[in-house]
Design an enzyme around this catalytic site. Sequence first.
Site, mmCIF file in Angstrom:
data_model
loop_
_atom_site.group_PDB
_atom_site.id
_atom_site.type_symbol
_atom_site.label_atom_id
_atom_site.label_comp_id
_atom_site.label_asym_id
_atom_site.label_seq_id
_atom_site.Cartn_x
_atom_site.Cartn_y
_atom_site.Cartn_z
ATOM 1 N N ARG A 1 56.275 59.131 36.853
ATOM 2 C CA ARG A 1 55.011 58.083 37.729
ATOM 3 C C ARG A 1 54.252 57.521 36.920
ATOM 4 O O ARG A 1 53.700 56.344 36.891
ATOM 5 C CB ARG A 1 54.162 58.585 38.849
ATOM 6 C CG ARG A 1 53.600 59.752 37.772
ATOM 7 C CD ARG A 1 51.850 60.583 38.622
ATOM 8 N NE ARG A 1 52.106 61.809 38.229
ATOM 9 C CZ ARG A 1 52.432 63.261 38.484
ATOM 10 N NH1 ARG A 1 54.042 62.958 39.016
ATOM 11 N NH2 ARG A 1 52.038 64.110 37.808
ATOM 12 N N ASN A 2 54.136 57.869 35.514
ATOM 13 C CA ASN A 2 53.995 57.884 34.230
ATOM 14 C C ASN A 2 54.039 56.738 33.031
ATOM 15 O O ASN A 2 53.822 57.618 31.993
ATOM 16 C CB ASN A 2 52.883 59.066 33.767
ATOM 17 C CG ASN A 2 51.442 59.409 34.583
ATOM 18 O OD1 ASN A 2 51.255 58.803 35.256
ATOM 19 N ND2 ASN A 2 51.423 60.466 34.779
ATOM 20 N N VAL B 1 41.616 49.800 40.113
ATOM 21 C CA VAL B 1 42.255 48.844 40.198
ATOM 22 C C VAL B 1 42.996 48.638 38.977
ATOM 23 O O VAL B 1 42.477 48.756 38.058
ATOM 24 C CB VAL B 1 41.569 47.885 40.644
ATOM 25 C CG1 VAL B 1 42.735 46.939 41.349
ATOM 26 C CG2 VAL B 1 40.797 47.812 41.949
ATOM 27 N N ASP C 1 50.427 65.469 31.226
ATOM 28 C CA ASP C 1 50.501 64.894 32.105
ATOM 29 C C ASP C 1 51.801 63.525 32.946
ATOM 30 O O ASP C 1 52.073 62.226 32.519
ATOM 31 C CB ASP C 1 49.780 63.360 33.405
ATOM 32 C CG ASP C 1 49.768 63.728 34.595
ATOM 33 O OD1 ASP C 1 49.138 63.009 35.571
ATOM 34 O OD2 ASP C 1 50.585 64.224 35.021
ATOM 35 N N ASP D 1 49.722 56.107 29.443
ATOM 36 C CA ASP D 1 48.712 56.735 29.788
ATOM 37 C C ASP D 1 48.994 58.317 28.934
ATOM 38 O O ASP D 1 48.309 59.453 29.132
ATOM 39 C CB ASP D 1 48.758 56.784 31.532
ATOM 40 C CG ASP D 1 48.385 55.853 31.934
ATOM 41 O OD1 ASP D 1 49.191 55.917 32.804
ATOM 42 O OD2 ASP D 1 47.541 54.909 31.510
#
Length: 285
Positions: free
Chosen positions: A151-152, A39, A147, A165
Site C-alpha cells: 500500500r506504501n 487528502v 511502514d 513515504d
Amino acid sequence: VSPCDRPVPPTAGLSHDKWEIHPSELMILEELGSGQFGVVRRAKWRGSIDTAVKMMKVGTMSEDDFIEEAKVMTKLQHPNLVQLYGVCSKHRPIYIITEYMKHGSLLNYLRRHEQSLIGNMGLLLDMCIQVCKGMSYLERHNYIHRDLAARNCLVGSENTVKVADFGLARYVLDDQYTSSGGTKFPIKWAPPEVLNYTRFSSKSDVWAYGVLMWEVFTCGKMPYGRLKNTEVVERVQRGIILEKPKACAKEIYDVMRKCWSHGPEDRPSFRLLKDQLATVAQGLT
Ligand SMILES: CN1CCN(C(=O)c2ccc(Nc3nc(-c4cccc(NC(=O)c5ccc(C(C)(C)C)cc5)c4)cn4ccnc34)cc2)CC1
C-alpha cells in the site's frame, strides 16, 4: 575588486530554503485519494511538473519535526524512491509535494490487474526487485522505512515501482497507528522484535519486505486473511509464517522465508537480497 576575487558566501542562491515550495507555484488538480491523514491531489508544479500533493490534516502529524526531517528526505534520491520535491510549511495544512505516480498504489495495481499478472512470475519478481533496490539505497543511508507494504509503494509508467513515504510514520500523532497495541498499527508486516519492543531497524524493514513479496505473488491478498491482530501476533511469536502463494516458485518462497527469520541478525540485508533475487530472475528466463 572584480567579483571573481571575492569568495562567494555559501548561502548564495539559497536566499529561501530550497525545500520550501511556494503555493503559488502549484496548480492543484483532481483528488487522488484520502485517509485519516488528509487528502492527496495531483498538481502541476511550475506549470509543467506532475506532482502529488499531500495536504496533511492539522493534528495528524508533528509538523515542525517533519519539516526539519524534510530537508534530509529531499536529499534521498533513487530511481525506486518516490522523490520528495519539497513542502509548503508557511500555512496550515502543510503540503508535502512529491513526484507523481500515475497508476497509484502497488496494492491497488496488483488487485486491479490480477488476471494479467497472476501467470507472469517474471513481471511480479521484477516488481519485487525494484522495491528491493529502493530499500537497498535506504539501507545504505541508514534510513529505516517503518511502514513498508504494497500500500506504501506506487506504480508509474512502464511498470516502474517505487517506495513511498519512507520514514513518515515517525511523525504520525495518532497512537492507534504508532503503538504496537493500536488498531491501526501494521501488525501483519511487523517482526517479533517490533511486536514486543517496537525495535525498528533495516532488518525489520526486511521482514516487512518479505510480506510485501507475499502480497505481490498473491496479487494483493490480505496476509493472514481475516485473522485478528491478536491471532497474528500469537502466530508470529510462535514462528508460524505465511504459506507459499500458488503463483510463486519454491526458490522465491525460500527468499521470503529468510526475510521471516525470527532473529533480525539471521535475515539477509537488502543488499544481499538484491543479488539473490537477480540470480533467481536469471534462472527464470
Ligand atoms: C487507472 N487508475 C485510475 C485510478 N487511479 C487513481 O486514481 C490514482 C492515480 C495516481 C495516484 N498517485 C498517487 N497517489 C497517492 C496517494 C493516494 C491516496 C492516498 C495516499 N496515501 C498517503 O499518501 C499516505 C497515507 C498515510 C500515511 C501514513 C504513513 C501517515 C499512515 C502516509 C501516506 C497516497 C500518492 N502519490 C504520490 C505520488 N503519486 C501518488 C493515486 C491514485 C489509478 C489509475
